[in-house]
Motif scaffolding. Structure first.
Motif, mmCIF file in Angstrom:
data_model
loop_
_atom_site.group_PDB
_atom_site.id
_atom_site.type_symbol
_atom_site.label_atom_id
_atom_site.label_comp_id
_atom_site.label_asym_id
_atom_site.label_seq_id
_atom_site.Cartn_x
_atom_site.Cartn_y
_atom_site.Cartn_z
ATOM 1 N N LEU A 1 0.837 -1.192 0.000
ATOM 2 C CA LEU A 1 0.000 0.000 0.000
ATOM 3 C C LEU A 1 0.880 1.254 0.000
ATOM 4 N N GLY A 2 0.610 2.161 -0.918
ATOM 5 C CA GLY A 2 1.361 3.412 -0.969
ATOM 6 C C GLY A 2 2.622 3.337 -1.799
ATOM 7 N N THR A 3 3.064 2.135 -2.142
ATOM 8 C CA THR A 3 4.255 1.965 -2.988
ATOM 9 C C THR A 3 3.940 0.925 -4.069
ATOM 10 N N PRO A 4 3.109 1.286 -5.053
ATOM 11 C CA PRO A 4 2.642 0.320 -6.059
ATOM 12 C C PRO A 4 3.733 -0.311 -6.897
ATOM 13 N N THR A 5 4.909 0.325 -6.958
ATOM 14 C CA THR A 5 5.991 -0.257 -7.759
ATOM 15 C C THR A 5 6.767 -1.321 -6.990
ATOM 16 N N ASP A 6 6.534 -1.419 -5.692
ATOM 17 C CA ASP A 6 7.215 -2.426 -4.874
ATOM 18 C C ASP A 6 6.365 -3.689 -4.891
ATOM 19 N N GLU A 7 6.753 -4.670 -5.697
ATOM 20 C CA GLU A 7 5.913 -5.840 -5.938
ATOM 21 C C GLU A 7 6.620 -7.144 -5.577
ATOM 22 N N ILE A 8 5.791 -8.148 -5.231
ATOM 23 C CA ILE A 8 6.272 -9.510 -5.006
ATOM 24 C C ILE A 8 5.474 -10.422 -5.932
ATOM 25 N N HIS A 9 6.162 -11.147 -6.791
ATOM 26 C CA HIS A 9 5.495 -12.024 -7.759
ATOM 27 C C HIS A 9 5.563 -13.476 -7.276
ATOM 28 N N GLY A 10 4.503 -14.230 -7.575
ATOM 29 C CA GLY A 10 4.484 -15.630 -7.191
ATOM 30 C C GLY A 10 3.352 -16.378 -7.853
ATOM 31 N N LYS A 11 3.164 -17.627 -7.399
ATOM 32 C CA LYS A 11 2.120 -18.479 -7.974
ATOM 33 C C LYS A 11 1.504 -19.308 -6.859
ATOM 34 N N THR A 12 0.170 -19.437 -6.874
ATOM 35 C CA THR A 12 -0.504 -20.279 -5.886
ATOM 36 C C THR A 12 -0.150 -21.744 -6.125
ATOM 37 N N ASP A 13 -0.343 -22.564 -5.102
ATOM 38 C CA ASP A 13 -0.046 -23.992 -5.269
ATOM 39 C C ASP A 13 -1.246 -24.730 -5.873
ATOM 40 N N ALA A 14 -1.180 -26.053 -5.928
ATOM 41 C CA ALA A 14 -2.222 -26.848 -6.568
ATOM 42 C C ALA A 14 -3.561 -26.759 -5.861
ATOM 43 N N ASP A 15 -3.559 -26.314 -4.628
ATOM 44 C CA ASP A 15 -4.804 -26.166 -3.872
ATOM 45 C C ASP A 15 -5.250 -24.714 -3.745
ATOM 46 N N GLY A 16 -4.598 -23.837 -4.476
ATOM 47 C CA GLY A 16 -4.987 -22.435 -4.456
ATOM 48 C C GLY A 16 -4.428 -21.638 -3.301
ATOM 49 N N TYR A 17 -3.425 -22.191 -2.595
ATOM 50 C CA TYR A 17 -2.848 -21.492 -1.445
ATOM 51 C C TYR A 17 -1.709 -20.569 -1.875
ATOM 52 N N LEU A 18 -1.672 -19.425 -1.240
ATOM 53 C CA LEU A 18 -0.572 -18.479 -1.360
ATOM 54 C C LEU A 18 0.161 -18.489 -0.019
ATOM 55 N N PHE A 19 1.480 -18.678 -0.061
ATOM 56 C CA PHE A 19 2.246 -18.732 1.181
ATOM 57 C C PHE A 19 3.520 -17.911 1.003
#
Length: 201
Positions: free
Chosen positions: A169-187
């Motif tokens: 929030l407040g810094t839209p250019t500061d990003e973390i990219h990833g992919k959910t697992d086979a069950d839809g979990y983000l960790f």
């Protein structure tokens, strides 16, 4: 010429007095701790995650307190803006000059209107039955973490193997990219405390 000599004599005496004051020895405050540490799974740590249960431990200098005597431990942390927040006091018994107690680190959140991000730093103070107290030098940085399952709004199925982007929030250019697992979990781990929002591709 006579008056000038007197002035210089006074200045000289004044300088000697100041030097004498500066060289006066001060006695350092007595300490009671020989060692202090944060422990997780039997190992000393300097960082962990919020909400984890960790152990506070320490050793007292020889002859400070007898076996079985109580010791009172006050955990605290430096949070947002460096403010000191004290937690509930814990008591333990001294055994062979050592003490240990468990604490569940709190789950912390940033203020609703804050766009700041911070890593809380935990420490603790100890106090003996006679009132003798000391702040422990051991420090512990505790990070936030996210584990959430996401579902498709239409199919109600888990969003499996979907690319996502975490934004601060407040810094839209500061990003973390990833992919959910086979069950839809983000960790995600080792995050500063703050406000985040997620978007899916």
């Amino acid at each position: 010429m006579k008056n000038l000599f007197k002035i210089r004599t006074i200045e000289l005496l004044f300088c000697v007095f100041l030097l004498g004051c500066a060289s006066t020895k001060t006695t350092a405050p007595a300490t009671i701790l020989e060692k202090s540490a944060w422990i997780l799974d039997g190992k000393e740590i300097e960082q962990c995650h919020l909400s984890q249960t960790v152990q506070i431990s320490g050793a007292l200098k020889k002859g400070i307190a007898s076996d079985g005597a109580p010791i009172f431990i006050r955990p605290y942390y430096l949070g947002e803006n460096g403010a000191k927040i004290e937690l509930a006091e814990i008591s333990a018994n001294i055994q062979k000059g050592q003490f240990a107690a468990e604490i569940a680190l709190p789950a912390l959140e940033a203020a609703e209107d804050s766009a700041a991000y911070f890593v809380p730093e935990f420490s603790f103070s100890v106090r003996l039955e006679d009132g003798t107290a000391e702040n422990a030098p051991a420090r512990l940085k505790a990070f936030a973490w996210i584990k959430t399952q996401f579902f498709d709004r239409t199919t109600k199925l888990p969003l499996a193997n979907r690319d996502f982007v975490i934004h601060k929030l407040g810094t839209p250019t500061d990003e973390i990219h990833g992919k959910t697992d086979a069950d839809g979990y983000l960790f995600l781990q080792w995050l500063p405390v703050g406000h985040y929002f997620i978007t899916f591709d």
